[in-house]
Design a protein around this motif. Structure first.
Motif, PDB file in Angstrom:
ATOM      1  N   ALA A 297      35.210 -59.317  73.530  1.00 21.95           N
ATOM      2  CA  ALA A 297      34.424 -60.138  74.451  1.00 21.95           C
ATOM      3  C   ALA A 297      32.938 -59.988  74.170  1.00 21.95           C
ATOM      4  O   ALA A 297      32.182 -60.963  74.218  1.00 21.95           O
ATOM      5  N   ALA A 298      32.490 -58.755  73.859  1.00 20.06           N
ATOM      6  CA  ALA A 298      31.082 -58.535  73.528  1.00 20.06           C
ATOM      7  C   ALA A 298      30.710 -59.266  72.251  1.00 20.06           C
ATOM      8  O   ALA A 298      29.608 -59.824  72.127  1.00 20.06           O
ATOM      9  N   GLN A 299      31.616 -59.290  71.294  1.00 21.00           N
ATOM     10  CA  GLN A 299      31.364 -59.980  70.030  1.00 21.00           C
ATOM     11  C   GLN A 299      31.062 -61.454  70.268  1.00 21.00           C
ATOM     12  O   GLN A 299      30.193 -62.038  69.609  1.00 21.00           O
ATOM     13  N   ALA A 300      31.747 -62.047  71.230  1.00 24.69           N
ATOM     14  CA  ALA A 300      31.564 -63.471  71.501  1.00 24.69           C
ATOM     15  C   ALA A 300      30.404 -63.744  72.453  1.00 24.69           C
ATOM     16  O   ALA A 300      29.695 -64.746  72.305  1.00 24.69           O
ATOM     17  N   GLN A 301      30.187 -62.848  73.424  1.00 28.24           N
ATOM     18  CA  GLN A 301      29.239 -63.143  74.495  1.00 28.24           C
ATOM     19  C   GLN A 301      27.911 -62.381  74.391  1.00 28.24           C
ATOM     20  O   GLN A 301      26.871 -62.906  74.806  1.00 28.24           O
ATOM     21  N   VAL A 302      27.942 -61.168  73.875  1.00 29.49           N
ATOM     22  CA  VAL A 302      26.751 -60.310  73.914  1.00 29.49           C
ATOM     23  C   VAL A 302      26.029 -60.247  72.569  1.00 29.49           C
ATOM     24  O   VAL A 302      24.800 -60.311  72.515  1.00 29.49           O
ATOM     25  N   TRP A 303      26.771 -60.129  71.482  1.00 25.54           N
ATOM     26  CA  TRP A 303      26.121 -59.997  70.175  1.00 25.54           C
ATOM     27  C   TRP A 303      25.206 -61.177  69.863  1.00 25.54           C
ATOM     28  O   TRP A 303      24.080 -60.963  69.387  1.00 25.54           O
ATOM     29  N   PRO A 304      25.609 -62.433  70.111  1.00 25.64           N
ATOM     30  CA  PRO A 304      24.678 -63.545  69.864  1.00 25.64           C
ATOM     31  C   PRO A 304      23.424 -63.452  70.735  1.00 25.64           C
ATOM     32  O   PRO A 304      22.332 -63.858  70.319  1.00 25.64           O
ATOM     33  N   LEU A 305      23.581 -62.914  71.946  1.00 20.45           N
ATOM     34  CA  LEU A 305      22.450 -62.718  72.849  1.00 20.45           C
ATOM     35  C   LEU A 305      21.448 -61.744  72.230  1.00 20.45           C
ATOM     36  O   LEU A 305      20.232 -61.962  72.270  1.00 20.45           O
ATOM     37  N   VAL A 306      21.968 -60.661  71.652  1.00 19.19           N
ATOM     38  CA  VAL A 306      21.117 -59.670  71.004  1.00 19.19           C
ATOM     39  C   VAL A 306      20.364 -60.298  69.836  1.00 19.19           C
ATOM     40  O   VAL A 306      19.152 -60.085  69.664  1.00 19.19           O
ATOM     41  N   ALA A 307      21.064 -61.069  69.024  1.00 18.56           N
ATOM     42  CA  ALA A 307      20.419 -61.710  67.866  1.00 18.56           C
ATOM     43  C   ALA A 307      19.310 -62.660  68.315  1.00 18.56           C
ATOM     44  O   ALA A 307      18.238 -62.708  67.692  1.00 18.56           O
ATOM     45  N   ARG A 308      19.541 -63.408  69.396  1.00 19.63           N
ATOM     46  CA  ARG A 308      18.507 -64.320  69.898  1.00 19.63           C
ATOM     47  C   ARG A 308      17.287 -63.543  70.368  1.00 19.63           C
ATOM     48  O   ARG A 308      16.150 -63.946  70.124  1.00 19.63           O
ATOM     49  N   TRP A 309      17.521 -62.451  71.042  1.00 23.49           N
ATOM     50  CA  TRP A 309      16.415 -61.607  71.505  1.00 23.49           C
ATOM     51  C   TRP A 309      15.601 -61.083  70.329  1.00 23.49           C
ATOM     52  O   TRP A 309      14.363 -61.142  70.334  1.00 23.49           O
ATOM     53  N   LEU A 310      16.263 -60.592  69.321  1.00 22.58           N
ATOM     54  CA  LEU A 310      15.560 -60.005  68.187  1.00 22.58           C
ATOM     55  C   LEU A 310      14.766 -61.053  67.405  1.00 22.58           C
ATOM     56  O   LEU A 310      13.715 -60.740  66.835  1.00 22.58           O
ATOM     57  N   ARG A 311      15.254 -62.276  67.384  1.00 18.17           N
ATOM     58  CA  ARG A 311      14.530 -63.336  66.659  1.00 18.17           C
ATOM     59  C   ARG A 311      13.265 -63.756  67.403  1.00 18.17           C
ATOM     60  O   ARG A 311      12.265 -64.131  66.785  1.00 18.17           O
ATOM     61  N   ASP A 312      13.287 -63.670  68.743  1.00 17.99           N
ATOM     62  CA  ASP A 312      12.098 -64.027  69.515  1.00 17.99           C
ATOM     63  C   ASP A 312      12.173 -63.376  70.898  1.00 17.99           C
ATOM     64  O   ASP A 312      12.712 -63.958  71.835  1.00 17.99           O
ATOM     65  N   PRO A 313      11.637 -62.153  71.042  1.00 20.45           N
ATOM     66  CA  PRO A 313      11.707 -61.439  72.326  1.00 20.45           C
ATOM     67  C   PRO A 313      10.919 -62.094  73.456  1.00 20.45           C
ATOM     68  O   PRO A 313      11.051 -61.675  74.603  1.00 20.45           O
ATOM     69  N   LEU A 314      10.104 -63.069  73.150  1.00 18.40           N
ATOM     70  CA  LEU A 314       9.294 -63.709  74.183  1.00 18.40           C
ATOM     71  C   LEU A 314       9.985 -64.904  74.826  1.00 18.40           C
ATOM     72  O   LEU A 314       9.504 -65.435  75.827  1.00 18.40           O
ATOM     73  N   GLN A 315      11.115 -65.324  74.263  1.00 11.28           N
ATOM     74  CA  GLN A 315      11.833 -66.466  74.819  1.00 11.28           C
ATOM     75  C   GLN A 315      12.901 -66.001  75.809  1.00 11.28           C
ATOM     76  O   GLN A 315      13.612 -65.026  75.560  1.00 11.28           O
ATOM     77  N   PRO A 316      13.030 -66.683  76.959  1.00 12.64           N
ATOM     78  CA  PRO A 316      14.054 -66.291  77.939  1.00 12.64           C
ATOM     79  C   PRO A 316      15.463 -66.470  77.382  1.00 12.64           C
ATOM     80  O   PRO A 316      15.750 -67.445  76.693  1.00 12.64           O
ATOM     81  N   LEU A 317      16.327 -65.532  77.703  1.00 12.61           N
ATOM     82  CA  LEU A 317      17.683 -65.542  77.164  1.00 12.61           C
ATOM     83  C   LEU A 317      18.650 -66.369  77.998  1.00 12.61           C
ATOM     84  O   LEU A 317      19.636 -66.879  77.479  1.00 12.61           O
TER      85      LEU A 317
END
Length: 331
Positions: A297-317
């Motif tokens: 479940a984390a692979q589908a729901q959380v890991w992409p969230l982490v990648a988005r954060w790392l690409r731009d920490p200033l954008q809301p998730l």
């Protein structure tokens, strides 16, 4: 043997291919700790067919009773492997006596204070030297707590931190019996009889933890305890931290509950910070302490969230403005 760093002695222990991933293991012996026997293993993950990693550097800090396998399995499954395949330059340290890091001479006395003051700055400096830019940091549980201590104590220079992410990390859960001095004293005397707490025996994880961590936690949660050590008040110092921050809690986490994780988040003075509670209210499963990062479940729901954060920490998730609070800056 030539050092892999110009900053301090670093040995390249191995350079292997693991399926589609490259795995380089370094051992750092910086000699900056009061215990000169401390050595730290740091694994670098990248894509095997893409030469030297050139993506954004990310440092993943494991929690208690754990090691690098929390982030990627021998079969190449895990958040660390996912991020490497997504183009990030992934670095996975192992704390003293965990995984490939040998136990130092005074291992039983190791504390978060030692990790935060001596080890994390060395790891950050080495990664920045190799990657050419400030790394992002992500810590789970005790790894996140250690990262918070390093930030609150100002042990990590601003140039060594591009952003910080805390998963299931808190220091505010109250254990009321420990507020009673006789209970705290007797607990301390009992714990001092042991050298470590066994993760395998308690079914908490593959690694043991030094008794010094437990004694330190007792002091934090005592009657006049605080998140800090004799020299520094880390909790107060967090109010002056000004790096992008992500704090993530699991709605089903009973070990480090969401309300306590949020309290740590609110103490940090960063101008750009976001809090995410992984629960059904926001469209996630009701994640617990470990499965928030290690599960299908984390692979589908959380890991992409982490990648988005790392690409731009200033954008809301989550499609909402990031929480903004005054940031006085370092004094």
């Amino acid at each position: 043997m030539l050092s892999s760093s110009t900053l301090f002695p670093v040995a390249l222990l191995s350079a292997d291919r693991r399926g589609d991933l490259s795995e380089d293991v370094y051992r750092i012996k910086a000699g900056n700790s009061p215990d000169p026997s401390v050595e730290l293993a740091v694994t670098r993950l990248g894509l095997a067919d893409h030469g030297r990693a050139s993506g954004v550097p990310v440092i993943l800090l494991h929690g208690s009773f754990s090691n690098r396998r929390f982030w990627y399995s021998p079969k190449g499954i895990g958040l660390g492997a996912y991020l490497a395949r997504a183009g990030f330059d992934v670095w996975i340290p192992e704390m003293r006596g965990h995984g490939l890091s040998p136990r130092n001479r005074n291992w039983r006395h190791n504390r978060v204070a030692d990790y935060a003051r001596h080890d994390l700055p060395v790891i950050g400096a080495f990664v920045k030297e190799k990657a050419g830019q400030a790394p992002h940091w992500l810590g789970h549980s005790l790894g996140g707590t250690t990262l918070a201590a390093a930030l609150g104590g100002r042990y990590l220079e601003a140039g060594l931190v591009a952003s910080a992410a805390l998963f299931g990390s808190q220091v505010s859960r109250v254990y009321w019996p420990l507020k009673v001095p006789p209970v705290a004293w007797s607990s301390r005397l009992l714990l001092k009889r042991f050298a470590h707490i066994s993760g395998p025996r308690l079914k908490r994880g593959p690694e043991d933890e030094p008794i010094g961590l437990a004694l330190e936690s007792l002091r934090w949660h005592g009657l006049f305890g605080r998140f800090g050590d004799k020299k520094d008040d880390w909790w107060a110092g967090l109010a002056s931290v000004d790096v992008p921050l992500l704090a993530v809690a699991g709605a089903g986490d009973h070990q480090d509950p969401a309300w306590a994780c949020r309290k740590l988040f609110e103490q940090v003075g960063s101008e750009h910070k976001q809090f995410v509670c992984l629960g059904r209210e926001h469209g996630f499963d009701a994640f617990g302490h470990v499965d928030m990062l290690v599960s299908k479940a984390a692979q589908a729901q959380v890991w992409p969230l982490v990648a988005r954060w790392l690409r731009d920490p200033l954008q809301p998730l989550l499609g909402e403005p990031a929480a903004v609070s005054p940031a006085p800056g370092y004094s």
